[in-house]
Motif scaffolding. Structure first.
Motif, PDB file in Angstrom:
ATOM      1  N   GLU A   1       0.832  -1.201   0.000  1.00 19.26           N
ATOM      2  CA  GLU A   1       0.000   0.000   0.000  1.00 19.26           C
ATOM      3  C   GLU A   1       0.870   1.255   0.000  1.00 19.26           C
ATOM      4  O   GLU A   1       0.576   2.224  -0.718  1.00 19.26           O
ATOM      5  CB  GLU A   1      -0.924  -0.005   1.218  1.00 19.26           C
ATOM      6  N   TYR A   2       1.903   1.250   0.816  1.00 15.07           N
ATOM      7  CA  TYR A   2       2.798   2.407   0.884  1.00 15.07           C
ATOM      8  C   TYR A   2       3.511   2.616  -0.451  1.00 15.07           C
ATOM      9  O   TYR A   2       3.566   3.723  -0.978  1.00 15.07           O
ATOM     10  CB  TYR A   2       3.822   2.174   1.997  1.00 15.07           C
ATOM     11  N   TYR A   3       4.039   1.510  -0.995  1.00 15.17           N
ATOM     12  CA  TYR A   3       4.751   1.600  -2.276  1.00 15.17           C
ATOM     13  C   TYR A   3       3.830   2.119  -3.375  1.00 15.17           C
ATOM     14  O   TYR A   3       4.207   3.004  -4.158  1.00 15.17           O
ATOM     15  CB  TYR A   3       5.311   0.230  -2.664  1.00 15.17           C
ATOM     16  N   SER A   4       2.624   1.569  -3.451  1.00 13.54           N
ATOM     17  CA  SER A   4       1.723   1.935  -4.562  1.00 13.54           C
ATOM     18  C   SER A   4       1.165   3.335  -4.421  1.00 13.54           C
ATOM     19  O   SER A   4       0.543   3.845  -5.363  1.00 13.54           O
ATOM     20  CB  SER A   4       0.585   0.912  -4.684  1.00 13.54           C
ATOM     21  N   SER A   5       1.356   3.970  -3.258  1.00 12.56           N
ATOM     22  CA  SER A   5       1.014   5.382  -3.134  1.00 12.56           C
ATOM     23  C   SER A   5       2.153   6.270  -3.619  1.00 12.56           C
ATOM     24  O   SER A   5       2.004   7.492  -3.693  1.00 12.56           O
ATOM     25  CB  SER A   5       0.678   5.727  -1.679  1.00 12.56           C
ATOM     26  N   SER A   6       3.291   5.641  -3.968  1.00  5.79           N
ATOM     27  CA  SER A   6       4.473   6.388  -4.401  1.00  5.79           C
ATOM     28  C   SER A   6       4.798   6.196  -5.870  1.00  5.79           C
ATOM     29  O   SER A   6       5.256   7.127  -6.531  1.00  5.79           O
ATOM     30  CB  SER A   6       5.692   5.935  -3.575  1.00  5.79           C
ATOM     31  N   PHE A   7       4.576   4.983  -6.395  1.00  2.83           N
ATOM     32  CA  PHE A   7       4.931   4.654  -7.766  1.00  2.83           C
ATOM     33  C   PHE A   7       3.744   4.016  -8.478  1.00  2.83           C
ATOM     34  O   PHE A   7       2.910   3.361  -7.849  1.00  2.83           O
ATOM     35  CB  PHE A   7       6.135   3.706  -7.798  1.00  2.83           C
ATOM     36  N   PRO A   8       3.676   4.157  -9.822  1.00  2.00           N
ATOM     37  CA  PRO A   8       2.527   3.636 -10.568  1.00  2.00           C
ATOM     38  C   PRO A   8       2.673   2.200 -11.030  1.00  2.00           C
ATOM     39  O   PRO A   8       1.750   1.637 -11.612  1.00  2.00           O
ATOM     40  CB  PRO A   8       2.446   4.577 -11.770  1.00  2.00           C
ATOM     41  N   VAL A   9       3.854   1.584 -10.814  1.00  2.00           N
ATOM     42  CA  VAL A   9       4.099   0.243 -11.320  1.00  2.00           C
ATOM     43  C   VAL A   9       5.141  -0.437 -10.441  1.00  2.00           C
ATOM     44  O   VAL A   9       6.011   0.224  -9.856  1.00  2.00           O
ATOM     45  CB  VAL A   9       4.601   0.293 -12.786  1.00  2.00           C
ATOM     46  N   VAL A  10       5.029  -1.753 -10.338  1.00  2.00           N
ATOM     47  CA  VAL A  10       6.064  -2.538  -9.666  1.00  2.00           C
ATOM     48  C   VAL A  10       6.322  -3.800 -10.485  1.00  2.00           C
ATOM     49  O   VAL A  10       5.412  -4.349 -11.111  1.00  2.00           O
ATOM     50  CB  VAL A  10       5.666  -2.922  -8.222  1.00  2.00           C
ATOM     51  N   GLU A  11       7.573  -4.205 -10.498  1.00  2.00           N
ATOM     52  CA  GLU A  11       7.958  -5.474 -11.121  1.00  2.00           C
ATOM     53  C   GLU A  11       8.014  -6.515 -10.011  1.00  2.00           C
ATOM     54  O   GLU A  11       8.815  -6.376  -9.074  1.00  2.00           O
ATOM     55  CB  GLU A  11       9.325  -5.301 -11.796  1.00  2.00           C
ATOM     56  N   VAL A  12       7.171  -7.520 -10.101  1.00  2.00           N
ATOM     57  CA  VAL A  12       7.121  -8.558  -9.067  1.00  2.00           C
ATOM     58  C   VAL A  12       8.189  -9.602  -9.381  1.00  2.00           C
ATOM     59  O   VAL A  12       8.048 -10.379 -10.324  1.00  2.00           O
ATOM     60  CB  VAL A  12       5.727  -9.209  -9.002  1.00  2.00           C
ATOM     61  N   ASN A  13       9.255  -9.610  -8.593  1.00  2.00           N
ATOM     62  CA  ASN A  13      10.367 -10.528  -8.819  1.00  2.00           C
ATOM     63  C   ASN A  13      10.215 -11.853  -8.088  1.00  2.00           C
ATOM     64  O   ASN A  13      10.840 -12.849  -8.461  1.00  2.00           O
ATOM     65  CB  ASN A  13      11.683  -9.876  -8.397  1.00  2.00           C
ATOM     66  N   SER A  14       9.407 -11.872  -7.033  1.00  2.00           N
ATOM     67  CA  SER A  14       9.278 -13.094  -6.232  1.00  2.00           C
ATOM     68  C   SER A  14       8.711 -14.249  -7.046  1.00  2.00           C
ATOM     69  O   SER A  14       8.933 -15.424  -6.717  1.00  2.00           O
ATOM     70  CB  SER A  14       8.386 -12.824  -5.018  1.00  2.00           C
ATOM     71  N   THR A  15       8.012 -13.947  -8.129  1.00  2.63           N
ATOM     72  CA  THR A  15       7.442 -15.011  -8.963  1.00  2.63           C
ATOM     73  C   THR A  15       8.506 -15.778  -9.727  1.00  2.63           C
ATOM     74  O   THR A  15       8.218 -16.841 -10.282  1.00  2.63           O
ATOM     75  CB  THR A  15       6.431 -14.410  -9.952  1.00  2.63           C
ATOM     76  N   TRP A  16       9.722 -15.254  -9.779  1.00  5.27           N
ATOM     77  CA  TRP A  16      10.818 -16.019 -10.395  1.00  5.27           C
ATOM     78  C   TRP A  16      11.230 -17.172  -9.487  1.00  5.27           C
ATOM     79  O   TRP A  16      11.538 -18.267  -9.950  1.00  5.27           O
ATOM     80  CB  TRP A  16      12.023 -15.115 -10.663  1.00  5.27           C
ATOM     81  N   HIS A  17      11.220 -16.935  -8.186  1.00  6.75           N
ATOM     82  CA  HIS A  17      11.666 -17.946  -7.227  1.00  6.75           C
ATOM     83  C   HIS A  17      10.605 -19.021  -7.001  1.00  6.75           C
ATOM     84  O   HIS A  17      10.922 -20.204  -6.915  1.00  6.75           O
ATOM     85  CB  HIS A  17      12.015 -17.276  -5.895  1.00  6.75           C
ATOM     86  N   ALA A  18       9.353 -18.596  -6.889  1.00  4.41           N
ATOM     87  CA  ALA A  18       8.255 -19.540  -6.660  1.00  4.41           C
ATOM     88  C   ALA A  18       6.954 -18.861  -7.063  1.00  4.41           C
ATOM     89  O   ALA A  18       6.775 -17.661  -6.810  1.00  4.41           O
ATOM     90  CB  ALA A  18       8.198 -19.964  -5.198  1.00  4.41           C
ATOM     91  N   LEU A  19       6.068 -19.609  -7.664  1.00  2.00           N
ATOM     92  CA  LEU A  19       4.786 -19.049  -8.066  1.00  2.00           C
ATOM     93  C   LEU A  19       3.837 -19.030  -6.875  1.00  2.00           C
ATOM     94  O   LEU A  19       3.601 -20.064  -6.243  1.00  2.00           O
ATOM     95  CB  LEU A  19       4.193 -19.861  -9.210  1.00  2.00           C
ATOM     96  N   PRO A  20       3.291 -17.862  -6.553  1.00  2.00           N
ATOM     97  CA  PRO A  20       2.341 -17.778  -5.438  1.00  2.00           C
ATOM     98  C   PRO A  20       0.979 -18.317  -5.865  1.00  2.00           C
ATOM     99  O   PRO A  20       0.752 -18.662  -7.025  1.00  2.00           O
ATOM    100  CB  PRO A  20       2.276 -16.273  -5.168  1.00  2.00           C
ATOM    101  N   SER A  21       0.070 -18.354  -4.924  1.00  4.50           N
ATOM    102  CA  SER A  21      -1.289 -18.760  -5.262  1.00  4.50           C
ATOM    103  C   SER A  21      -2.003 -17.605  -5.949  1.00  4.50           C
ATOM    104  O   SER A  21      -1.692 -16.433  -5.706  1.00  4.50           O
ATOM    105  CB  SER A  21      -2.058 -19.139  -3.994  1.00  4.50           C
ATOM    106  N   PRO A  22      -2.959 -17.897  -6.819  1.00  5.15           N
ATOM    107  CA  PRO A  22      -3.764 -16.814  -7.407  1.00  5.15           C
ATOM    108  C   PRO A  22      -4.421 -15.943  -6.334  1.00  5.15           C
ATOM    109  O   PRO A  22      -4.624 -14.741  -6.533  1.00  5.15           O
ATOM    110  CB  PRO A  22      -4.789 -17.566  -8.248  1.00  5.15           C
ATOM    111  N   ARG A  23      -4.747 -16.538  -5.181  1.00  2.96           N
ATOM    112  CA  ARG A  23      -5.369 -15.767  -4.099  1.00  2.96           C
ATOM    113  C   ARG A  23      -4.432 -14.667  -3.605  1.00  2.96           C
ATOM    114  O   ARG A  23      -4.871 -13.543  -3.331  1.00  2.96           O
ATOM    115  CB  ARG A  23      -5.745 -16.690  -2.942  1.00  2.96           C
ATOM    116  N   THR A  24      -3.147 -14.976  -3.506  1.00  2.20           N
ATOM    117  CA  THR A  24      -2.169 -13.968  -3.076  1.00  2.20           C
ATOM    118  C   THR A  24      -2.107 -12.818  -4.070  1.00  2.20           C
ATOM    119  O   THR A  24      -2.089 -11.640  -3.691  1.00  2.20           O
ATOM    120  CB  THR A  24      -0.781 -14.611  -2.936  1.00  2.20           C
ATOM    121  N   ILE A  25      -2.079 -13.151  -5.353  1.00  4.43           N
ATOM    122  CA  ILE A  25      -2.024 -12.114  -6.385  1.00  4.43           C
ATOM    123  C   ILE A  25      -3.319 -11.313  -6.406  1.00  4.43           C
ATOM    124  O   ILE A  25      -3.317 -10.094  -6.605  1.00  4.43           O
ATOM    125  CB  ILE A  25      -1.750 -12.748  -7.755  1.00  4.43           C
ATOM    126  N   HIS A  26      -4.443 -11.979  -6.182  1.00  2.00           N
ATOM    127  CA  HIS A  26      -5.722 -11.268  -6.112  1.00  2.00           C
ATOM    128  C   HIS A  26      -5.690 -10.239  -4.982  1.00  2.00           C
ATOM    129  O   HIS A  26      -6.165  -9.099  -5.142  1.00  2.00           O
ATOM    130  CB  HIS A  26      -6.861 -12.262  -5.886  1.00  2.00           C
TER     131      HIS A  26
END
Length: 275
Positions: free
Chosen positions: A30-55
């Protein structure tokens, strides 16, 4: 328009540099997204999260916020019998698509992924298994920078990731290339000493703070990309101790304001400019 952000956001060592010192990790997005309009999610390279987490991530961010999803390592570092990994990635990104917040999928291939007929065929297969989505490819090996490669990316509708990284033999140089409707520049830092040193921790490779003059070198190229692209992303991966958000704000100040998606205040970051 130019979207400026960072590779990742949930770093403990950003506390006191980007996040307040005692900030609760649960609210970093929440804090980050109030500062920047985009983020690159790198954690998905290490392991795929559940769709619920991404939701949950999509739900907790502003309406126009965008996510770039880095492809799982099973897709970019393993080239056989990985159809299930492709299927799972499509499941993971679905919530972002439902919210209209998926910017693109970034496929970062290792230096050992060289320009061979077999690997060119794999790029074609990659596109077949992730159809109709915006894809951007990052090569680490300079041998890929040929007219044949660029023609192939254009044929497949895959974007080219321009990089700023140590200018060492064999690594990709700072080219300005557009092969799809997405422009992309990824800033890794220029830590020459740590890049190939296996005796160092992986984070040390990205421990680098760009000087303003170094970022100014990229201003003409970013504007050139943006003239031909529908969207252009400038992403900072020099993440150690909050150097990435610091340089992201610096780059935004060097570009024409009317070309940049506005950055928020995020609490005004009282220590953003301190080491």
């Amino acid at each position: 328009m130019i979207y400026i952000g960072t590779a990742g956001f949930s770093y403990q060592d950003w506390k006191g540099h980007f996040y307040p010192q005692e900030f609760d990790k649960r609210y970093m997005l929440e804090y980050y997204s109030s500062s920047f309009p985009v983020v690159e999610v790198n954690s998905t390279w290490h392991a795929l999260p559940s769709p619920r987490t991404i939701h949950s991530m999509a739900r907790r961010t502003p309406r126009d916020f965008q996510f770039i999803v880095k492809a799982y390592q099973g897709l970019t570092h393993n080239y056989r019998d990985n159809e299930e990994d492709f299927r799972r990635l499509l499941e993971v990104i679905r919530p972002l698509e439902d919210y209209g917040k998926l910017a693109c999928v970034l496929a970062q291939f290792p230096w050992g992924f060289k320009n061979t007929p077999e690997n060119r065929d794999y790029l074609r297969r990659f596109r077949e298994l992730i159809p109709e989505r915006d894809l951007v490819v990052e090569f680490r090996n300079e041998g890929w920078i040929t007219d044949e490669t660029l023609d192939l990316l254009r044929e497949l509708g895959m974007g080219f990731c321009c990089v700023d990284e140590p200018r060492l033999k064999g690594l990709v140089k700072p080219h300005v290339i557009l092969t799809s409707h997405i422009g992309y520049v990824r800033f890794h830092g220029r830590n020459y000493e740590a890049w190939w040193d296996r005796n160092r921790e992986s984070w040390e490779r990205y421990d680098y703070l760009y000087a303003e003059d170094e970022l100014r070198e990229w201003v003409p190229g970013i504007l050139e990309l943006d003239r031909g692209a529908e969207r252009t992303y400038a992403i900072f991966n020099n993440h150690y101790r909050g150097k990435a958000p610091r340089n992201a704000v610096m780059l935004a100040s060097l570009l024409p304001a009317e070309r940049v998606v506005p950055l928020g205040t995020g609490g005004e970051h009282p220590r953003l400019w301190e080491d």
